[in-house]
Design a protein around this motif. Structure first.
Motif, PDB file in Angstrom:
ATOM      1  N   LYS A  58       3.077 -38.769 -76.005  1.00  0.00           N
ATOM      2  CA  LYS A  58       1.891 -37.972 -75.750  1.00  0.00           C
ATOM      3  C   LYS A  58       0.789 -38.187 -76.954  1.00  0.00           C
ATOM      4  N   LEU A  59      -0.404 -38.427 -76.709  1.00  0.00           N
ATOM      5  CA  LEU A  59      -1.432 -38.235 -77.528  1.00  0.00           C
ATOM      6  C   LEU A  59      -2.358 -37.154 -77.178  1.00  0.00           C
ATOM      7  N   GLU A  60      -2.358 -36.215 -78.196  1.00  0.00           N
ATOM      8  CA  GLU A  60      -3.148 -34.905 -77.932  1.00  0.00           C
ATOM      9  C   GLU A  60      -4.094 -34.519 -79.102  1.00  0.00           C
ATOM     10  N   ASP A  61      -4.877 -33.679 -78.867  1.00  0.00           N
ATOM     11  CA  ASP A  61      -5.953 -33.384 -79.521  1.00  0.00           C
ATOM     12  C   ASP A  61      -5.491 -32.334 -80.508  1.00  0.00           C
ATOM     13  N   LYS A  62      -5.810 -32.516 -81.973  1.00  0.00           N
ATOM     14  CA  LYS A  62      -5.312 -31.613 -83.039  1.00  0.00           C
ATOM     15  C   LYS A  62      -5.388 -30.117 -82.640  1.00  0.00           C
ATOM     16  N   VAL A  63      -6.851 -29.809 -82.207  1.00  0.00           N
ATOM     17  CA  VAL A  63      -7.038 -28.439 -82.092  1.00  0.00           C
ATOM     18  C   VAL A  63      -6.793 -27.935 -81.166  1.00  0.00           C
ATOM     19  N   SER A  64      -7.190 -28.398 -79.621  1.00  0.00           N
ATOM     20  CA  SER A  64      -6.942 -27.938 -78.456  1.00  0.00           C
ATOM     21  C   SER A  64      -5.638 -28.211 -77.769  1.00  0.00           C
ATOM     22  N   GLY A  65      -5.003 -29.301 -78.354  1.00  0.00           N
ATOM     23  CA  GLY A  65      -3.773 -29.806 -77.614  1.00  0.00           C
ATOM     24  C   GLY A  65      -3.941 -30.548 -76.255  1.00  0.00           C
ATOM     25  N   GLU A  66      -5.379 -30.793 -76.014  1.00  0.00           N
ATOM     26  CA  GLU A  66      -5.477 -31.637 -74.954  1.00  0.00           C
ATOM     27  C   GLU A  66      -5.018 -32.897 -74.765  1.00  0.00           C
ATOM     28  N   LEU A  67      -4.409 -33.343 -73.581  1.00  0.00           N
ATOM     29  CA  LEU A  67      -3.827 -34.531 -73.335  1.00  0.00           C
ATOM     30  C   LEU A  67      -4.791 -35.753 -73.379  1.00  0.00           C
ATOM     31  N   PHE A  68      -4.748 -36.570 -74.364  1.00  0.00           N
ATOM     32  CA  PHE A  68      -5.590 -37.758 -74.514  1.00  0.00           C
ATOM     33  C   PHE A  68      -5.014 -38.933 -73.568  1.00  0.00           C
ATOM     34  N   ALA A  69      -3.763 -39.318 -73.895  1.00  0.00           N
ATOM     35  CA  ALA A  69      -3.103 -40.204 -73.190  1.00  0.00           C
ATOM     36  C   ALA A  69      -1.598 -39.978 -73.114  1.00  0.00           C
ATOM     37  N   GLN A  70      -0.982 -40.785 -72.127  1.00  0.00           N
ATOM     38  CA  GLN A  70       0.578 -40.645 -71.967  1.00  0.00           C
ATOM     39  C   GLN A  70       1.108 -41.917 -71.818  1.00  0.00           C
ATOM     40  N   ALA A  71       2.160 -42.332 -72.632  1.00  0.00           N
ATOM     41  CA  ALA A  71       2.907 -43.526 -72.253  1.00  0.00           C
ATOM     42  C   ALA A  71       4.423 -43.317 -71.786  1.00  0.00           C
ATOM     43  N   PRO A  72       4.637 -43.491 -70.522  1.00  0.00           N
ATOM     44  CA  PRO A  72       6.175 -43.144 -70.370  1.00  0.00           C
ATOM     45  C   PRO A  72       6.936 -44.437 -70.824  1.00  0.00           C
ATOM     46  N   ILE A  73       8.144 -44.083 -71.034  1.00  0.00           N
ATOM     47  CA  ILE A  73       9.199 -45.141 -71.655  1.00  0.00           C
ATOM     48  C   ILE A  73      10.429 -45.187 -71.036  1.00  0.00           C
ATOM     49  N   ASP A  74      10.824 -46.190 -70.258  1.00  0.00           N
ATOM     50  CA  ASP A  74      12.058 -46.110 -69.690  1.00  0.00           C
ATOM     51  C   ASP A  74      13.075 -47.066 -70.487  1.00  0.00           C
ATOM     52  N   GLN A  75      12.867 -47.725 -71.433  1.00  0.00           N
ATOM     53  CA  GLN A  75      13.856 -48.444 -72.390  1.00  0.00           C
ATOM     54  C   GLN A  75      13.058 -48.849 -73.699  1.00  0.00           C
ATOM     55  N   TYR A  76      13.905 -48.968 -74.797  1.00  0.00           N
ATOM     56  CA  TYR A  76      13.471 -49.220 -76.033  1.00  0.00           C
ATOM     57  C   TYR A  76      14.378 -50.153 -76.812  1.00  0.00           C
ATOM     58  N   PRO A  77      14.071 -51.058 -77.344  1.00  0.00           N
ATOM     59  CA  PRO A  77      12.762 -51.888 -77.422  1.00  0.00           C
ATOM     60  C   PRO A  77      12.326 -52.652 -75.813  1.00  0.00           C
ATOM     61  N   GLY A  78      10.919 -52.532 -75.541  1.00  0.00           N
ATOM     62  CA  GLY A  78      10.604 -53.070 -74.566  1.00  0.00           C
ATOM     63  C   GLY A  78       9.284 -53.209 -74.393  1.00  0.00           C
ATOM     64  N   ILE A  79       8.767 -53.368 -73.075  1.00  0.00           N
ATOM     65  CA  ILE A  79       7.438 -53.732 -72.764  1.00  0.00           C
ATOM     66  C   ILE A  79       6.549 -52.364 -73.126  1.00  0.00           C
ATOM     67  N   ALA A  80       7.245 -51.226 -73.054  1.00  0.00           N
ATOM     68  CA  ALA A  80       6.219 -50.017 -73.196  1.00  0.00           C
ATOM     69  C   ALA A  80       6.051 -49.602 -74.591  1.00  0.00           C
ATOM     70  N   VAL A  81       6.877 -50.073 -75.580  1.00  0.00           N
ATOM     71  CA  VAL A  81       6.642 -49.973 -76.830  1.00  0.00           C
ATOM     72  C   VAL A  81       7.126 -51.309 -77.468  1.00  0.00           C
ATOM     73  N   GLU A  82       6.110 -51.820 -78.425  1.00  0.00           N
ATOM     74  CA  GLU A  82       6.187 -53.210 -79.135  1.00  0.00           C
ATOM     75  C   GLU A  82       5.837 -52.761 -80.625  1.00  0.00           C
ATOM     76  N   THR A  83       6.520 -53.478 -81.443  1.00  0.00           N
ATOM     77  CA  THR A  83       6.020 -53.479 -82.900  1.00  0.00           C
ATOM     78  C   THR A  83       5.138 -54.753 -83.179  1.00  0.00           C
ATOM     79  N   VAL A  84       4.536 -54.624 -84.223  1.00  0.00           N
ATOM     80  CA  VAL A  84       3.540 -55.693 -84.469  1.00  0.00           C
ATOM     81  C   VAL A  84       4.350 -56.591 -85.747  1.00  0.00           C
ATOM     82  N   ALA A  85       3.736 -57.996 -85.618  1.00  0.00           N
ATOM     83  CA  ALA A  85       4.524 -58.930 -86.473  1.00  0.00           C
ATOM     84  C   ALA A  85       4.122 -58.604 -88.028  1.00  0.00           C
ATOM     85  N   ASP A  86       3.121 -57.997 -88.269  1.00  0.00           N
ATOM     86  CA  ASP A  86       2.760 -57.841 -89.967  1.00  0.00           C
ATOM     87  C   ASP A  86       2.595 -56.750 -90.280  1.00  0.00           C
ATOM     88  N   SER A  87       3.208 -55.743 -89.841  1.00  0.00           N
ATOM     89  CA  SER A  87       3.322 -54.222 -90.376  1.00  0.00           C
ATOM     90  C   SER A  87       4.632 -53.498 -89.382  1.00  0.00           C
TER      91      SER A  87
END
Length: 272
Positions: A58-87
């Motif tokens: 969950k990506l939230e605002d620092k002050v108000s805590g309002e939700l900016f975006a949300q990413a549900p994850i069913d498995q890790y590693p998977g298509i929902a979360v991936e690492t980059v190749a150079d960092s």
């Protein structure tokens, strides 16, 4: 069951940068160097939570805590979360809204330790999910297996051997050998002998007190009075002269003569 599940917080990071990423042109993976790292599109707070077996970024605002975006994850590693190749500080996540639309965005952490904690929190959650899945699968297989009936059937018996108390069929156990008085005797110590107390010899006093009466002569001329006198008299009396034994009443007359003359004159008793 889903209504009873509660949401738990796995990780919270106060600073996270969000980037719009270009479409991937090849299968070699994402590269953070292609992003505009100096100009993030959004900055806020990241919170990783879990509800049941699903994790949420969950990506939230620092002050108000309002939700900016949300990413549900069913498995890790998977298509929902991936690492980059150079960092190791940048990731690509798939966000979704309530209508089913999804998009891929890039996130990055200024501190490398924050990126490590984010990665470990997701790994620990899905490791727990895997263990829970295996346990539930084993329990279902155990329920489908036929259960063993370990109860005793009708007429079935069991025999127990306790220690050395084994007996033959139809016989009884041998009783223990006990000493005198019903007490069991302990064996002597190894290498030693049991000393038997010596029997004391008879004392001379006991021998002297034990007087054997003289044999009684069975004579036809001896009267019953003679027999009584022989039993009552001591051994020394048997050695007296024959003249003393002929007078049966000699001892009585001697005792009477020892009384003073005055007593004899005043008395009318007849002397024997």
């Amino acid at each position: 069951a889903a209504e009873l599940e509660y949401e738990s917080v796995l990780c919270v990071k106060p600073d996270v940068n969000v980037y719009r990423i270009p479409p991937r042109t090849s299968n070699r993976g994402y590269r953070a160097s292609d992003w505009k790292l100096d100009h993030p599109d959004w900055t806020g707070r990241l919170r990783v939570t879990s509800k049941g077996k699903t994790a949420y970024i969950k990506l939230e605002d620092k002050v108000s805590g309002e939700l900016f975006a949300q990413a549900p994850i069913d498995q890790y590693p998977g298509i929902a979360v991936e690492t980059v190749a150079d960092s190791s500080r940048y990731f690509v996540i798939r966000i979704q809204d309530g209508t089913g639309r999804s998009a891929f965005i890039g996130i990055g952490f200024t501190d490398r330790g924050d990126a490590f904690d984010f990665n470990v929190s997701l790994q620990d959650h899905f490791k727990w999910v895997k263990q829970e899945t295996e346990i539930s699968k084993e329990s279902q297989e155990a329920d489908t297996r036929p259960k063993l009936d370990l109860g005793f059937k009708e007429g079935q018996t069991i025999k127990l051997n306790i220690g050395n108390m084994t007996t033959k069929k139809g016989g009884a156990a041998k009783p223990r050998v006990s000493g005198s008085g019903g007490l069991s005797l302990l064996p002597p110590p190894p290498g030693g002998k049991v000393a038997v107390p010596p029997i004391p010899p008879p004392s001379s006093t006991a021998i002297a007190n034990h007087v054997t009466p003289p044999p009684v002569l069975k004579s036809s001329n001896m009267s019953s009075a003679d027999i009584l006198l022989d039993l009552d008299a001591p051994t020394s009396a048997s050695k007296a002269p024959a003249s003393a034994t002929t007078d049966l009443w000699g001892d009585f007359s001697t005792a009477s003569s020892a009384v003073p003359n005055q007593a004899s004159q005043q008395s009318n008793w007849v002397q024997f």
